[in-house]
Motif scaffolding. Structure first.
Motif, PDB file in Angstrom:
ATOM      1  N   ALA A  55      75.666  12.061 -14.834  1.00  0.00           N
ATOM      2  CA  ALA A  55      74.810  12.057 -13.742  1.00  0.00           C
ATOM      3  C   ALA A  55      73.394  12.440 -13.114  1.00  0.00           C
ATOM      4  CB  ALA A  55      75.381  12.631 -12.244  1.00  0.00           C
ATOM      5  N   LEU A  56      73.368  11.458 -14.756  1.00  0.00           N
ATOM      6  CA  LEU A  56      71.431  11.921 -14.642  1.00  0.00           C
ATOM      7  C   LEU A  56      71.048  10.033 -14.818  1.00  0.00           C
ATOM      8  CD1 LEU A  56      70.711  15.121 -16.236  1.00  0.00           C
ATOM      9  CD2 LEU A  56      70.545  14.769 -14.302  1.00  0.00           C
ATOM     10  N   ASN A  57      72.138   9.887 -15.139  1.00  0.00           N
ATOM     11  CA  ASN A  57      71.904   8.284 -15.565  1.00  0.00           C
ATOM     12  C   ASN A  57      70.930   8.097 -16.708  1.00  0.00           C
ATOM     13  OD1 ASN A  57      73.700   7.703 -14.009  1.00  0.00           O
ATOM     14  ND2 ASN A  57      72.509   7.416 -11.930  1.00  0.00           N
ATOM     15  N   ALA A  58      70.650   9.265 -17.570  1.00  0.00           N
ATOM     16  CA  ALA A  58      69.118   9.024 -18.674  1.00  0.00           C
ATOM     17  C   ALA A  58      70.599   8.609 -19.707  1.00  0.00           C
ATOM     18  CB  ALA A  58      68.967  10.704 -18.390  1.00  0.00           C
ATOM     19  N   GLY A  59      69.786   9.589 -20.973  1.00  0.00           N
ATOM     20  CA  GLY A  59      70.027   9.003 -22.707  1.00  0.00           C
ATOM     21  C   GLY A  59      71.639  10.087 -22.198  1.00  0.00           C
ATOM     22  N   GLN A  60      72.422   8.988 -23.499  1.00  0.00           N
ATOM     23  CA  GLN A  60      74.170   9.134 -23.807  1.00  0.00           C
ATOM     24  C   GLN A  60      74.343  10.254 -24.276  1.00  0.00           C
ATOM     25  OE1 GLN A  60      74.822   6.938 -27.298  1.00  0.00           O
ATOM     26  NE2 GLN A  60      76.831   7.416 -27.414  1.00  0.00           N
ATOM     27  N   VAL A  61      75.380  10.712 -23.362  1.00  0.00           N
ATOM     28  CA  VAL A  61      75.865  11.829 -23.669  1.00  0.00           C
ATOM     29  C   VAL A  61      77.864  11.662 -24.481  1.00  0.00           C
ATOM     30  CG1 VAL A  61      76.615  13.747 -22.522  1.00  0.00           C
ATOM     31  CG2 VAL A  61      75.376  12.759 -21.486  1.00  0.00           C
ATOM     32  N   VAL A  62      77.556  12.466 -24.728  1.00  0.00           N
ATOM     33  CA  VAL A  62      79.278  12.189 -25.395  1.00  0.00           C
ATOM     34  C   VAL A  62      79.744  14.253 -25.993  1.00  0.00           C
ATOM     35  CG1 VAL A  62      80.101  12.394 -28.383  1.00  0.00           C
ATOM     36  CG2 VAL A  62      79.119  10.259 -26.740  1.00  0.00           C
ATOM     37  N   THR A  63      81.026  14.337 -25.890  1.00  0.00           N
ATOM     38  CA  THR A  63      81.008  15.505 -25.615  1.00  0.00           C
ATOM     39  C   THR A  63      82.717  16.385 -26.703  1.00  0.00           C
ATOM     40  OG1 THR A  63      82.878  15.611 -24.356  1.00  0.00           O
ATOM     41  CG2 THR A  63      80.915  16.421 -23.368  1.00  0.00           C
ATOM     42  N   LEU A  64      82.125  17.571 -27.242  1.00  0.00           N
ATOM     43  CA  LEU A  64      83.537  17.015 -28.317  1.00  0.00           C
ATOM     44  C   LEU A  64      83.842  18.979 -27.971  1.00  0.00           C
ATOM     45  CD1 LEU A  64      85.253  17.205 -30.739  1.00  0.00           C
ATOM     46  CD2 LEU A  64      82.846  17.598 -31.713  1.00  0.00           C
ATOM     47  N   GLN A  65      85.168  19.282 -27.569  1.00  0.00           N
ATOM     48  CA  GLN A  65      85.632  20.356 -27.514  1.00  0.00           C
ATOM     49  C   GLN A  65      86.057  20.998 -28.930  1.00  0.00           C
ATOM     50  OE1 GLN A  65      89.070  20.741 -24.964  1.00  0.00           O
ATOM     51  NE2 GLN A  65      89.925  23.488 -25.280  1.00  0.00           N
ATOM     52  N   THR A  66      85.874  21.503 -29.979  1.00  0.00           N
ATOM     53  CA  THR A  66      86.580  22.757 -31.001  1.00  0.00           C
ATOM     54  C   THR A  66      85.602  23.878 -30.673  1.00  0.00           C
ATOM     55  OG1 THR A  66      86.198  22.122 -33.072  1.00  0.00           O
ATOM     56  CG2 THR A  66      84.572  21.623 -32.320  1.00  0.00           C
ATOM     57  N   ASP A  67      86.074  24.641 -31.611  1.00  0.00           N
ATOM     58  CA  ASP A  67      85.971  25.477 -32.537  1.00  0.00           C
ATOM     59  C   ASP A  67      85.227  25.779 -33.154  1.00  0.00           C
ATOM     60  OD1 ASP A  67      85.639  28.634 -32.920  1.00  0.00           O
ATOM     61  OD2 ASP A  67      88.017  28.522 -33.357  1.00  0.00           O
ATOM     62  N   ILE A  68      84.444  25.720 -33.531  1.00  0.00           N
ATOM     63  CA  ILE A  68      83.087  25.980 -34.525  1.00  0.00           C
ATOM     64  C   ILE A  68      83.415  27.016 -35.893  1.00  0.00           C
ATOM     65  CG2 ILE A  68      81.088  24.517 -33.164  1.00  0.00           C
ATOM     66  CD1 ILE A  68      79.657  27.496 -33.279  1.00  0.00           C
ATOM     67  N   SER A  69      84.190  28.237 -35.246  1.00  0.00           N
ATOM     68  CA  SER A  69      84.467  28.880 -36.414  1.00  0.00           C
ATOM     69  C   SER A  69      84.738  28.377 -37.856  1.00  0.00           C
ATOM     70  CB  SER A  69      85.036  30.234 -35.314  1.00  0.00           C
ATOM     71  OG  SER A  69      86.359  30.234 -35.821  1.00  0.00           O
ATOM     72  N   THR A  70      85.830  27.354 -37.943  1.00  0.00           N
ATOM     73  CA  THR A  70      86.069  26.567 -38.664  1.00  0.00           C
ATOM     74  C   THR A  70      85.460  25.662 -39.124  1.00  0.00           C
ATOM     75  OG1 THR A  70      88.289  26.707 -37.597  1.00  0.00           O
ATOM     76  CG2 THR A  70      88.567  25.472 -39.490  1.00  0.00           C
ATOM     77  N   LYS A  71      85.300  25.363 -40.357  1.00  0.00           N
ATOM     78  CA  LYS A  71      84.647  24.574 -41.483  1.00  0.00           C
ATOM     79  C   LYS A  71      84.770  23.563 -40.878  1.00  0.00           C
ATOM     80  CE  LYS A  71      81.840  24.009 -45.917  1.00  0.00           C
ATOM     81  NZ  LYS A  71      81.510  24.730 -46.640  1.00  0.00           N
ATOM     82  N   ALA A  72      86.396  23.123 -40.848  1.00  0.00           N
ATOM     83  CA  ALA A  72      86.895  21.468 -41.082  1.00  0.00           C
ATOM     84  C   ALA A  72      86.196  21.337 -39.674  1.00  0.00           C
ATOM     85  CB  ALA A  72      88.340  21.252 -41.167  1.00  0.00           C
ATOM     86  N   ASN A  73      86.480  21.985 -38.480  1.00  0.00           N
ATOM     87  CA  ASN A  73      86.343  21.626 -37.424  1.00  0.00           C
ATOM     88  C   ASN A  73      84.388  21.513 -37.237  1.00  0.00           C
ATOM     89  OD1 ASN A  73      87.693  21.840 -36.695  1.00  0.00           O
ATOM     90  ND2 ASN A  73      87.614  23.709 -35.239  1.00  0.00           N
ATOM     91  N   ASP A  74      83.407  22.136 -38.424  1.00  0.00           N
ATOM     92  CA  ASP A  74      81.855  21.891 -38.489  1.00  0.00           C
ATOM     93  C   ASP A  74      81.661  19.948 -38.801  1.00  0.00           C
ATOM     94  OD1 ASP A  74      81.688  24.373 -37.061  1.00  0.00           O
ATOM     95  OD2 ASP A  74      80.961  25.031 -38.810  1.00  0.00           O
ATOM     96  N   GLN A  75      82.961  19.890 -39.997  1.00  0.00           N
ATOM     97  CA  GLN A  75      82.626  18.402 -40.661  1.00  0.00           C
ATOM     98  C   GLN A  75      82.402  17.605 -39.363  1.00  0.00           C
ATOM     99  OE1 GLN A  75      81.371  17.728 -43.602  1.00  0.00           O
ATOM    100  NE2 GLN A  75      81.426  15.479 -42.772  1.00  0.00           N
ATOM    101  N   LEU A  76      84.246  17.909 -38.497  1.00  0.00           N
ATOM    102  CA  LEU A  76      84.369  17.131 -37.128  1.00  0.00           C
ATOM    103  C   LEU A  76      82.961  16.793 -36.716  1.00  0.00           C
ATOM    104  CD1 LEU A  76      86.323  15.410 -35.771  1.00  0.00           C
ATOM    105  CD2 LEU A  76      87.061  17.773 -34.778  1.00  0.00           C
ATOM    106  N   ILE A  77      82.607  17.512 -36.258  1.00  0.00           N
ATOM    107  CA  ILE A  77      81.037  17.547 -35.298  1.00  0.00           C
ATOM    108  C   ILE A  77      79.710  16.881 -35.576  1.00  0.00           C
ATOM    109  CG2 ILE A  77      78.366  18.888 -34.353  1.00  0.00           C
ATOM    110  CD1 ILE A  77      81.154  21.273 -34.797  1.00  0.00           C
ATOM    111  N   ILE A  78      79.874  16.761 -37.121  1.00  0.00           N
ATOM    112  CA  ILE A  78      78.886  16.670 -37.929  1.00  0.00           C
ATOM    113  C   ILE A  78      79.456  14.309 -37.783  1.00  0.00           C
ATOM    114  CG2 ILE A  78      78.024  15.843 -40.011  1.00  0.00           C
ATOM    115  CD1 ILE A  78      76.396  17.460 -38.521  1.00  0.00           C
ATOM    116  N   ASP A  79      80.381  14.356 -38.453  1.00  0.00           N
ATOM    117  CA  ASP A  79      80.807  12.704 -37.535  1.00  0.00           C
ATOM    118  C   ASP A  79      81.248  12.286 -36.430  1.00  0.00           C
ATOM    119  OD1 ASP A  79      81.588  13.199 -41.304  1.00  0.00           O
ATOM    120  OD2 ASP A  79      84.065  13.358 -40.560  1.00  0.00           O
ATOM    121  N   THR A  80      81.205  13.249 -36.136  1.00  0.00           N
ATOM    122  CA  THR A  80      80.903  12.716 -34.334  1.00  0.00           C
ATOM    123  C   THR A  80      80.073  12.068 -33.950  1.00  0.00           C
ATOM    124  OG1 THR A  80      83.393  14.572 -33.484  1.00  0.00           O
ATOM    125  CG2 THR A  80      81.776  13.256 -32.537  1.00  0.00           C
ATOM    126  N   ALA A  81      78.964  12.803 -34.326  1.00  0.00           N
ATOM    127  CA  ALA A  81      78.165  12.861 -33.948  1.00  0.00           C
ATOM    128  C   ALA A  81      77.335  11.361 -34.970  1.00  0.00           C
ATOM    129  CB  ALA A  81      76.363  13.455 -34.331  1.00  0.00           C
TER     130      ALA A  81
END
Length: 255
Positions: A55-81
């Protein structure tokens, strides 16, 4: 006076970014034109944060729901960005969960929760983001706490993980200086939604806490904590690394 930044060329990851200090920082970065990946485990908060930030109509926003306590999910975070933005310039490790208990009641599970949601994801994400940060001469912002610096009672698990993050950050700051990657920390006191609920439930305790802060107020997640995060991610702080910024209203007991 509010300093403004043009971060239209910055690509930012914020863990725990859907509420509290994380959302405050996400708001500050999005308003500055940054592309921001907001990571959080809470689906409801993620959905609400996405609506508010878009709603700010400014920068780009992407969201990711994940549990960061799992290393595979941490790799997913990097890959998503990288997939969404083409790279990473700023990594902000904000997420952390813990239990408050007296020291003698502390269990292995309590320590595991704090380290698995705070220390290990911070370490993993820094390692996984390193190639991108090196290529872009990026920066890392991690989070310390007065609980560790001051040894706050009932906070042993949280304090231990936060001080481990500080040690990790200082080593990375020294090692990665040759790559022009800067690593700094923020140790905040802020009036989050959770603190506001506590204020309503225990107004006397809240007042006592505020009175011990020289500036007699708690920080604003966006305008106080977010403003320091913007500074640390900007060229204005290009000669600063390995430092802990006490954004706490001058609470000298937390030093």
């Amino acid at each position: 006076m509010q300093i403004t930044y043009d971060f239209s060329d910055k690509r930012v990851i914020i863990t725990g970014g859907a509420g509290g200090i994380g959302l405050g920082m996400a708001t500050a970065f999005v308003k500055s034109g940054a592309s921001v990946l907001v990571v959080d485990v809470n689906a409801e908060l993620i959905a609400q944060a996405k609506r508010e930030l878009q709603a700010l109509n400014a920068g780009q926003v992407v969201t990711l729901q994940t549990d960061i306590s799992t290393k595979a999910n941490d790799q997913l975070i990097i890959d998503t960005a990288v997939k969404a933005f083409g790279g990473i310039d700023v990594l902000i490790n904000n997420a952390h969960a813990s239990h408050q208990k007296p020291f003698t009641a502390l269990t292995d599970d309590d320590l595991a929760l704090s380290f698995n949601t705070g220390f290990y994801p911070t370490w993993h994400l820094m390692q996984l983001a390193y190639p991108q940060l090196k290529a872009n001469q990026g920066s890392v912002i991690n989070f310390a706490s007065g609980a560790g610096i001051n040894g706050q009672p009932t906070q042993a698990a949280y304090a231990a993980a936060k001080e481990a993050i500080r040690g990790l950050s200082r080593v990375a700051a020294n090692e990665w200086a040759a790559d022009n990657i800067r690593v700094n920390l923020i140790s905040p006191i802020a009036e989050t939604a959770g603190v506001k609920r506590w204020k309503q439930a225990a107004p006397d305790q809240y007042k006592a806490m505020v009175n011990q802060i020289p500036l007699h107020r708690l920080g604003d997640p966006e305008h106080d904590i977010g403003a320091v995060a913007l500074f640390l991610a900007s060229d204005a702080s290009s000669y600063i690394t390995g430092q802990t910024f006490m954004v706490d209203g001058g609470d000298i007991k937390l030093r």
